[in-house]
Write a protein that holds these residues in place. Structure first.
Motif, PDB file in Angstrom:
ATOM      1  N   SER A  21      26.863   6.828 -27.897  1.00  0.00           N
ATOM      2  CA  SER A  21      25.814   7.814 -28.144  1.00  0.00           C
ATOM      3  C   SER A  21      25.783   8.156 -29.621  1.00  0.00           C
ATOM      4  CB  SER A  21      26.071   9.100 -27.341  1.00  0.00           C
ATOM      5  OG  SER A  21      26.096   8.845 -25.963  1.00  0.00           O
ATOM      6  N   CYS A  22      24.602   8.507 -30.095  1.00  0.00           N
ATOM      7  CA  CYS A  22      24.435   8.952 -31.478  1.00  0.00           C
ATOM      8  C   CYS A  22      23.530  10.177 -31.447  1.00  0.00           C
ATOM      9  CB  CYS A  22      23.832   7.860 -32.341  1.00  0.00           C
ATOM     10  SG  CYS A  22      23.437   8.393 -34.024  1.00  0.00           S
ATOM     11  N   ALA A  23      24.102  11.318 -31.732  1.00  0.00           N
ATOM     12  CA  ALA A  23      23.346  12.565 -31.734  1.00  0.00           C
ATOM     13  C   ALA A  23      22.855  12.855 -33.144  1.00  0.00           C
ATOM     14  CB  ALA A  23      24.208  13.702 -31.222  1.00  0.00           C
ATOM     15  N   ARG A  72      16.681   5.765 -26.297  1.00  0.00           N
ATOM     16  CA  ARG A  72      16.753   7.069 -26.938  1.00  0.00           C
ATOM     17  C   ARG A  72      16.193   8.124 -26.012  1.00  0.00           C
ATOM     18  NH1 ARG A  72      11.579   6.495 -26.118  1.00  0.00           N
ATOM     19  NH2 ARG A  72      10.047   7.058 -27.692  1.00  0.00           N
ATOM     20  N   LYS A  76      16.613  15.137 -26.586  1.00  0.00           N
ATOM     21  CA  LYS A  76      17.994  15.428 -26.993  1.00  0.00           C
ATOM     22  C   LYS A  76      18.302  14.918 -28.386  1.00  0.00           C
ATOM     23  CE  LYS A  76      19.889  15.349 -22.298  1.00  0.00           C
ATOM     24  NZ  LYS A  76      20.892  14.722 -21.386  1.00  0.00           N
ATOM     25  N   THR A  78      18.891  11.987 -29.295  1.00  0.00           N
ATOM     26  CA  THR A  78      20.076  11.150 -29.105  1.00  0.00           C
ATOM     27  C   THR A  78      19.675   9.708 -28.820  1.00  0.00           C
ATOM     28  OG1 THR A  78      21.348  13.037 -28.259  1.00  0.00           O
ATOM     29  CG2 THR A  78      22.178  10.842 -27.745  1.00  0.00           C
ATOM     30  N   TYR A  80      21.230   5.800 -27.719  1.00  0.00           N
ATOM     31  CA  TYR A  80      22.324   5.228 -26.947  1.00  0.00           C
ATOM     32  C   TYR A  80      22.411   3.723 -27.169  1.00  0.00           C
ATOM     33  CZ  TYR A  80      21.650   9.647 -24.495  1.00  0.00           C
ATOM     34  OH  TYR A  80      21.504  10.985 -24.200  1.00  0.00           O
TER      35      TYR A  80
END
Length: 123
Positions: A21-23, A72, A76, A78, A80
């Motif tokens: 994940s990349c927030a 994505r 959020k 975010t 993925y």
């Protein structure tokens, strides 16, 4: 500024799966596309996949198509990366990146980077 924080890396056996994940936070409205890159020891950073933030168009490194899936969640902020059928050669630090201009396989075009998350695939 856009801040990117990766998570989800770890140790997995060959054939297993991981989801990264990349927030994103901050001025995310300025982001046009986001991507995943990876860097193994002694090797250059290489493109894995990218996604256009508005329309969700996806792009993959040819060698990874069919095993990796980028997605994505706009609500959020975010992104993925679902990684299946992992191989020892997938071992690397995985980075997420954001571009204000366009998606590309070239790391230098991306404006923001996360700190990276280690993925280790054992044989």
């Amino acid at each position: 500024q856009v801040r990117l924080v990766e998570s989800g890396g770890g140790l997995v056996q060959a054939g297993g799966s991981l989801r990264l994940s990349c927030a994103a936070s901050g001025r995310t409205f300025s982001v046009y596309a986001m991507g995943w890159f990876r860097q193994a020891p002694g090797k250059e950073r290489e493109f894995v996949a990218a996604i256009s933030w508005s329309d969700g168009n996806t792009h993959y490194a040819d060698s990874l198509k069919g095993r990796f899936t980028i997605s994505r969640d706009n609500a959020k902020n975010t992104m993925y990366l679902q990684m299946n059928s992992l191989k020892p050669e997938d071992t690397a630090v995985y980075y997420c990146a954001a571009s204000k201009r366009y998606w590309t396989v070239t790391p230098g075009v991306y404006d923001y980077w996360g700190q990276g998350t280690q993925v280790t695939v054992s044989s």
